[in-house]
Design a protein around this motif. Structure first.
Motif, PDB file in Angstrom:
ATOM      1  N   GLU A   1     -64.483 -29.430  37.011  1.00 57.58           N
ATOM      2  CA  GLU A   1     -63.462 -30.494  37.065  1.00 57.58           C
ATOM      3  C   GLU A   1     -62.913 -30.776  35.792  1.00 57.58           C
ATOM      4  O   GLU A   1     -61.842 -30.958  35.496  1.00 57.58           O
ATOM      5  CB  GLU A   1     -64.256 -31.627  37.821  1.00 57.58           C
ATOM      6  CG  GLU A   1     -63.265 -32.794  37.828  1.00 57.58           C
ATOM      7  CD  GLU A   1     -64.044 -34.211  38.832  1.00 57.58           C
ATOM      8  OE1 GLU A   1     -63.172 -34.603  39.287  1.00 57.58           O
ATOM      9  OE2 GLU A   1     -64.916 -34.184  38.401  1.00 57.58           O
ATOM     10  N   THR A   2     -63.971 -31.065  34.849  1.00 56.40           N
ATOM     11  CA  THR A   2     -63.508 -31.321  33.318  1.00 56.40           C
ATOM     12  C   THR A   2     -62.600 -30.327  32.723  1.00 56.40           C
ATOM     13  O   THR A   2     -61.717 -31.096  32.239  1.00 56.40           O
ATOM     14  CB  THR A   2     -64.831 -31.652  32.609  1.00 56.40           C
ATOM     15  OG1 THR A   2     -65.758 -32.405  33.313  1.00 56.40           O
ATOM     16  CG2 THR A   2     -64.683 -32.198  31.111  1.00 56.40           C
TER      17      THR A   2
ATOM     18  N   LYS B   1     -61.085 -39.710  27.369  1.00 55.26           N
ATOM     19  CA  LYS B   1     -61.356 -40.872  27.702  1.00 55.26           C
ATOM     20  C   LYS B   1     -60.880 -41.191  29.111  1.00 55.26           C
ATOM     21  O   LYS B   1     -61.349 -41.747  30.011  1.00 55.26           O
ATOM     22  CB  LYS B   1     -60.366 -41.812  26.815  1.00 55.26           C
ATOM     23  CG  LYS B   1     -60.680 -43.293  27.156  1.00 55.26           C
ATOM     24  CD  LYS B   1     -59.895 -44.285  26.467  1.00 55.26           C
ATOM     25  CE  LYS B   1     -59.855 -45.699  26.603  1.00 55.26           C
ATOM     26  NZ  LYS B   1     -58.942 -46.552  26.065  1.00 55.26           N
ATOM     27  N   GLU B   2     -59.578 -40.359  29.467  1.00 54.37           N
ATOM     28  CA  GLU B   2     -59.090 -40.554  30.659  1.00 54.37           C
ATOM     29  C   GLU B   2     -59.895 -39.845  31.766  1.00 54.37           C
ATOM     30  O   GLU B   2     -60.122 -40.232  32.891  1.00 54.37           O
ATOM     31  CB  GLU B   2     -57.632 -40.021  30.761  1.00 54.37           C
ATOM     32  CG  GLU B   2     -56.506 -40.580  29.776  1.00 54.37           C
ATOM     33  CD  GLU B   2     -55.271 -40.009  29.741  1.00 54.37           C
ATOM     34  OE1 GLU B   2     -54.402 -40.800  29.808  1.00 54.37           O
ATOM     35  OE2 GLU B   2     -55.404 -38.885  29.629  1.00 54.37           O
ATOM     36  N   ILE B   3     -60.640 -38.686  31.400  1.00 52.53           N
ATOM     37  CA  ILE B   3     -61.188 -38.094  32.280  1.00 52.53           C
ATOM     38  C   ILE B   3     -62.566 -38.918  32.593  1.00 52.53           C
ATOM     39  O   ILE B   3     -63.048 -38.929  33.572  1.00 52.53           O
ATOM     40  CB  ILE B   3     -61.852 -36.658  31.638  1.00 52.53           C
ATOM     41  CG1 ILE B   3     -60.643 -35.789  31.399  1.00 52.53           C
ATOM     42  CG2 ILE B   3     -62.988 -35.995  32.296  1.00 52.53           C
ATOM     43  CD1 ILE B   3     -60.668 -34.488  30.675  1.00 52.53           C
ATOM     44  N   ALA B   4     -63.026 -39.548  31.379  1.00 54.81           N
ATOM     45  CA  ALA B   4     -64.372 -40.535  31.664  1.00 54.81           C
ATOM     46  C   ALA B   4     -63.897 -41.537  32.757  1.00 54.81           C
ATOM     47  O   ALA B   4     -64.716 -41.626  33.604  1.00 54.81           O
ATOM     48  CB  ALA B   4     -64.702 -41.005  30.387  1.00 54.81           C
ATOM     49  N   GLU B   5     -62.784 -42.095  32.586  1.00 54.10           N
ATOM     50  CA  GLU B   5     -62.615 -43.074  33.375  1.00 54.10           C
ATOM     51  C   GLU B   5     -62.232 -42.773  35.061  1.00 54.10           C
ATOM     52  O   GLU B   5     -62.635 -43.087  35.797  1.00 54.10           O
ATOM     53  CB  GLU B   5     -61.304 -43.852  33.065  1.00 54.10           C
ATOM     54  CG  GLU B   5     -61.402 -44.613  31.737  1.00 54.10           C
ATOM     55  CD  GLU B   5     -60.188 -45.296  31.042  1.00 54.10           C
ATOM     56  OE1 GLU B   5     -59.036 -45.374  31.552  1.00 54.10           O
ATOM     57  OE2 GLU B   5     -60.151 -45.779  29.975  1.00 54.10           O
ATOM     58  N   LEU B   6     -61.542 -41.601  34.909  1.00 53.68           N
ATOM     59  CA  LEU B   6     -61.311 -40.993  36.311  1.00 53.68           C
ATOM     60  C   LEU B   6     -62.562 -40.562  37.014  1.00 53.68           C
ATOM     61  O   LEU B   6     -62.686 -40.886  38.152  1.00 53.68           O
ATOM     62  CB  LEU B   6     -60.338 -39.761  36.151  1.00 53.68           C
ATOM     63  CG  LEU B   6     -60.053 -38.942  37.393  1.00 53.68           C
ATOM     64  CD1 LEU B   6     -58.925 -39.785  38.233  1.00 53.68           C
ATOM     65  CD2 LEU B   6     -59.408 -37.772  37.050  1.00 53.68           C
ATOM     66  N   THR B   7     -63.525 -39.959  36.258  1.00 51.39           N
ATOM     67  CA  THR B   7     -64.707 -39.643  37.016  1.00 51.39           C
ATOM     68  C   THR B   7     -65.784 -40.684  36.990  1.00 51.39           C
ATOM     69  O   THR B   7     -66.965 -40.238  37.595  1.00 51.39           O
ATOM     70  CB  THR B   7     -65.016 -38.326  36.289  1.00 51.39           C
ATOM     71  OG1 THR B   7     -65.466 -38.335  34.920  1.00 51.39           O
ATOM     72  CG2 THR B   7     -64.352 -37.074  36.520  1.00 51.39           C
ATOM     73  N   GLY B   8     -65.828 -41.456  36.343  1.00 50.97           N
ATOM     74  CA  GLY B   8     -66.590 -42.886  36.397  1.00 50.97           C
ATOM     75  C   GLY B   8     -67.736 -42.597  35.378  1.00 50.97           C
ATOM     76  O   GLY B   8     -68.961 -43.123  35.928  1.00 50.97           O
ATOM     77  N   VAL B   9     -67.633 -41.808  34.281  1.00 48.97           N
ATOM     78  CA  VAL B   9     -68.578 -41.439  33.533  1.00 48.97           C
ATOM     79  C   VAL B   9     -68.273 -41.768  32.054  1.00 48.97           C
ATOM     80  O   VAL B   9     -67.211 -42.340  31.908  1.00 48.97           O
ATOM     81  CB  VAL B   9     -69.086 -40.010  33.545  1.00 48.97           C
ATOM     82  CG1 VAL B   9     -69.714 -39.681  34.929  1.00 48.97           C
ATOM     83  CG2 VAL B   9     -68.123 -39.166  33.075  1.00 48.97           C
ATOM     84  N   SER B  10     -69.371 -41.852  31.168  1.00 47.92           N
ATOM     85  CA  SER B  10     -68.742 -42.114  29.692  1.00 47.92           C
ATOM     86  C   SER B  10     -68.125 -41.134  29.129  1.00 47.92           C
ATOM     87  O   SER B  10     -68.146 -40.101  29.586  1.00 47.92           O
ATOM     88  CB  SER B  10     -70.222 -42.598  28.971  1.00 47.92           C
ATOM     89  OG  SER B  10     -70.840 -41.276  28.784  1.00 47.92           O
TER      90      SER B  10
END
Length: 189
Positions: free
Chosen positions: A139-140, A152-161
């Motif tokens: 997914e990443t 940053k967008e990936i982190a926000e989208l997936t709910g991780v740091s």
């Protein structure tokens, strides 16, 4: 016009603005969904459900302008994909094939037929390799390279740091290199 302007126009009753938004983002949203689902009819259903939710949210005035319309739509699609996968797992109908989705949104470069065939084979090899990654790493990679999202967008989208997103990418690249070495693949044109 920006996505935000089009959303405002659609919210004010101008239906053609939504058509422009849909045409602008349909390929990336569809390919994102398909990369996990791999079944056209189900992908079509989730794609349609995604944009129904988008329409309803905009019409209710619930959309908050942030300059990231595409990101917001992909987040809706992601949640629907997760729901679908959970439902399939719960009903024990998920097959091993469902875990490795080919990515059909690679662009082929111009060139002669030989170059085109080589590029197609390399793209197919890359898709096969990405499909072998664990789901969170896959997914990443998809979000970063095919959807062009920042970490940053990936982190926000997936709910991780952000560090977790970076770590997933790092391990994905390590795993891809390992598989390439093990299979003695040459991915150069």
């Amino acid at each position: 016009m920006t996505d935000e302007t089009l959303v405002r126009l659609y919210g004010n009753g101008e239906d053609s603005a939504f058509e422009t938004l849909l045409m602008r983002h349909k390929n990336s949203v569809y390919s994102y969904i398909y990369s996990f689902i791999k079944e056209e009819s189900v992908t079509d259903d989730i794609f349609q459900e995604t944009f129904i939710k988008v329409i309803n949210c905009i019409r209710r005035g619930d959309y908050i302008e942030s300059g990231k319309f595409k990101y917001w739509v992909i987040r809706i699609a992601r949640n629907l994909v997760i729901d679908h996968i959970r439902l399939k797992k719960a009903s024990n109908t998920m097959s091993a094939e469902d875990e490795s989705a080919p990515l059909d949104n690679l662009k082929l470069c111009d060139g002669n037929i030989e170059d085109l065939l080589i590029t197609e084979q390399i793209n197919a090899d890359i898709q096969s390799l990405i499909a072998l990654l664990p789901p969170l790493q896959r997914e990443t990679v998809i979000l970063r390279f095919y959807e062009d999202l920042s970490f940053k967008e990936i982190a926000e989208l997936t709910g991780v740091s952000i560090n977790t997103s970076l770590g997933r990418m790092r391990y994905a690249l390590i795993n891809l290199r390992k598989i390439i070495r093990e299979r003695n693949l040459n991915l150069e044109a």
